[in-house]
Scaffold this motif. Sequence first.
Motif, short mmCIF file in Angstrom:
data_model
loop_
_atom_site.label_atom_id
_atom_site.label_comp_id
_atom_site.label_asym_id
_atom_site.label_seq_id
_atom_site.Cartn_x
_atom_site.Cartn_y
_atom_site.Cartn_z
N LEU A 184 60.60 28.48 26.60
CA LEU A 184 60.06 27.82 25.40
C LEU A 184 60.64 26.41 25.22
CD1 LEU A 184 60.00 30.87 22.94
CD2 LEU A 184 58.16 30.01 24.40
N ALA B 55 59.57 27.29 14.89
CA ALA B 55 59.56 27.42 16.35
C ALA B 55 58.72 26.30 16.97
CB ALA B 55 59.02 28.80 16.75
N VAL B 56 57.57 26.03 16.34
CA VAL B 56 56.70 24.97 16.85
C VAL B 56 57.43 23.62 16.79
CG1 VAL B 56 54.62 23.63 16.33
CG2 VAL B 56 54.51 26.14 16.39
N ALA C 106 51.27 29.67 22.07
CA ALA C 106 51.23 29.35 20.64
C ALA C 106 51.89 28.00 20.41
CB ALA C 106 51.91 30.44 19.82
N LEU C 107 53.03 27.79 21.06
CA LEU C 107 53.73 26.50 20.91
C LEU C 107 52.91 25.36 21.51
CD1 LEU C 107 57.47 27.39 21.72
CD2 LEU C 107 56.27 27.41 19.53
N GLU D 81 57.26 30.60 12.26
CA GLU D 81 56.54 30.14 13.45
C GLU D 81 56.42 28.62 13.47
OE1 GLU D 81 55.48 32.26 11.16
OE2 GLU D 81 53.37 32.00 10.64
N THR E 75 52.24 34.57 25.25
CA THR E 75 51.66 34.38 23.92
C THR E 75 52.48 33.37 23.12
OG1 THR E 75 50.91 36.67 23.97
CG2 THR E 75 50.86 35.58 21.83
N ALA E 76 53.80 33.50 23.22
CA ALA E 76 54.68 32.58 22.48
C ALA E 76 54.55 31.16 23.02
CB ALA E 76 56.13 33.06 22.58
#
Lengths: 249, 430
Positions: free
Chosen positions: A162, A76-77, A105-106, A73, A101-102
């Motif tokens: 994203l 991804a960030v 989160a980012l 994760e 949600t994804a």
Amino acid sequence: MLEIKGLTAGIDGKPILHGIDLVVPDGEVHAIMGPNGSGKSTLSYVLAGRDGYAVTGGTATFDGHDLLAMAPEQRAVAGVFLAFQYPVELPGVGNANFLRTALNALRRARGEAELDAMQFLKLARAEAKRLSMPEDMLKRNVNVGFSGGEKKRNEVLQMAILRPRLAILDETDSGLDIDALRIVADGVNALRGPTTSALVITHYQRLLDHIVPDRVHVLAGGRIIRSGGPELAHELEAGGYAAVVADAA
Amino acid sequence: MSALAHPRGAGPAWLREGAEAFLSRYAGLRARLPGDALRREAGAAAFRAHGLPGVRDEAWHYTSLRAFAETRFAEPLTPVADCGALMARLPAIAAPRLVFVDGRFRDDLSVVPGQVAVRVGGPAYGALARPEGEPLVALNTMLAEDGATIEVAAGAAGGTLLLASLGTGGPAERPAAFHPRHAVRLAAGASLTLIEVAIGNGAYLHNPVLEISLGAGARLEHLRLQDESHAAFHLSTLYADIAEAATYDSFALVLGGRLSRLDVHARLGGPRATAHLNAAQVLGGSQHGDFTTVVRHDAASCASRQTVKNVLTGRAHGVFQGKIEVARDAQKTDGYQMSQALLLSPDAEINCKPQLEIFADDVKCSHGATVGELDAEQIFYLRSRGIGESTARAMLVRAFLAEALDPISDDAGRAALEAAVEDWWRRQAA
């Protein structure tokens, strides 16, 4: 952006990557081509941080940070996105909820305000439309009951929402018809810019007609055995992998 | 015969002593207990004869009543006045409600419905329960104090009714025991959504029996929320008799209780009747939850469906026993049973026992069971999109439960159950 040096890795004690050296600068698209079993998917999973792959040597840095030390994760960030060769089905998880949600989160990790459901839906609908995807894909459970092509398009939708800085596409073209291939390519091309990069892993040259790479690398036996410009992809298509692999040996 | 006579059976001493304690309570109380004395005495005779079941009884092999049998309960004699905090925990559903506190009907807390006929004041003994076959039904029959008879007239739409049980918890050394006895009767073509909620504080025994009769073409949607105190014993038995083309559609969500067992006996008595006995148990700590069903297909062309999910953490123990009986004349039976369990810790345990007894020759019956942990690939997929591991795991558990809750057609009821699950999550996280 991405710098891989002498990377060796394997699974279940079996070595697969035997020393990968690869640099993907900002703004460039690199293609990795190679025969089956050459280590292409292993490379993408190692870069994304999947459990079960043991890195036995070498380094991989992303903007100078040790990529291999980060949790999936965190990668991804930082801006790494893997489009899966076999996207995973998540029964009971709505696609819109998953994506929101994804994204949040980012955004949270980057200190940005989270999007509420309405703001998110507006964004997601616009992206889905741009990718010629039916809006009901957002309402369905993640990848459940999706055709092979729909799953791949859903990966591209996630990528569009994203907005990663490095997109790794693991055989995203496999199983796609020519229209879907164009949609996927358009999605990747839309992300191209001076600060974004892509690593396009593919078996065939045909995707590279639509996403023209800056560099092409041939992966065989867990090593990059040749690198060149976009013309290398055409050479491979014409002569097959065998000739290139034999030359390098 | 004396009420203190020893129950038969060669069970351990604690089992016999537990049964004797109830019999001696009955001896002291029986002159004061309301309703049909003959039925009550027949229940007592059955309880005296069979006592409490032990793990040697096949139906109780996975659920030990030891902790229950070793607790000495008292039937509460004085009503508790203040139930404000518990009332606040009831789902906010705009519907009439029948509220029982420690097993007794509370007029002041209830809103009696218009479309539905309700009678209270004494146990609502029906014709379906079999005290001779079910020890806890015998116990209920013997000690029942109160209950509701809920009736919907032929062809009438009964709307939604909330049936709530509040346990206030007695003194720790002598917890309260209550044995409500309810009956629900839908005449031909009638419909009702019954939302049954059991909550409470502290230690107590809630041992309800519910007898449901559905006339031809009637439809009952029955949502059950067992969210009792984690110190409570919840041992419930339900009988449903489903006539031609009638539908009994039930979903039970089990979150609470120290020791919980939901026994369901459904009989498809007329052609084209349908029964859905779905359930989800979400248990942690050292909770024990048992969902046991017997579906009897007595008529042709009936369908029964059961999907039972268990989510178990800590040292929780889940049990699902599902029996499908198909009588000789019940041709074209369609029976389906699925058990899915998610074990979130190495010490959690699930026992699943399907049983098929088929005497007809043209039937379709299937059953299946899965037990697993969360899928590592699914967790990685979520994490690769930036979602942290604990959030990813919680999303997947919710998804597992959503598959069970999504098909519930009553929106308010489904929302209430979803809210209860969310509440459970908050308590787990705290």
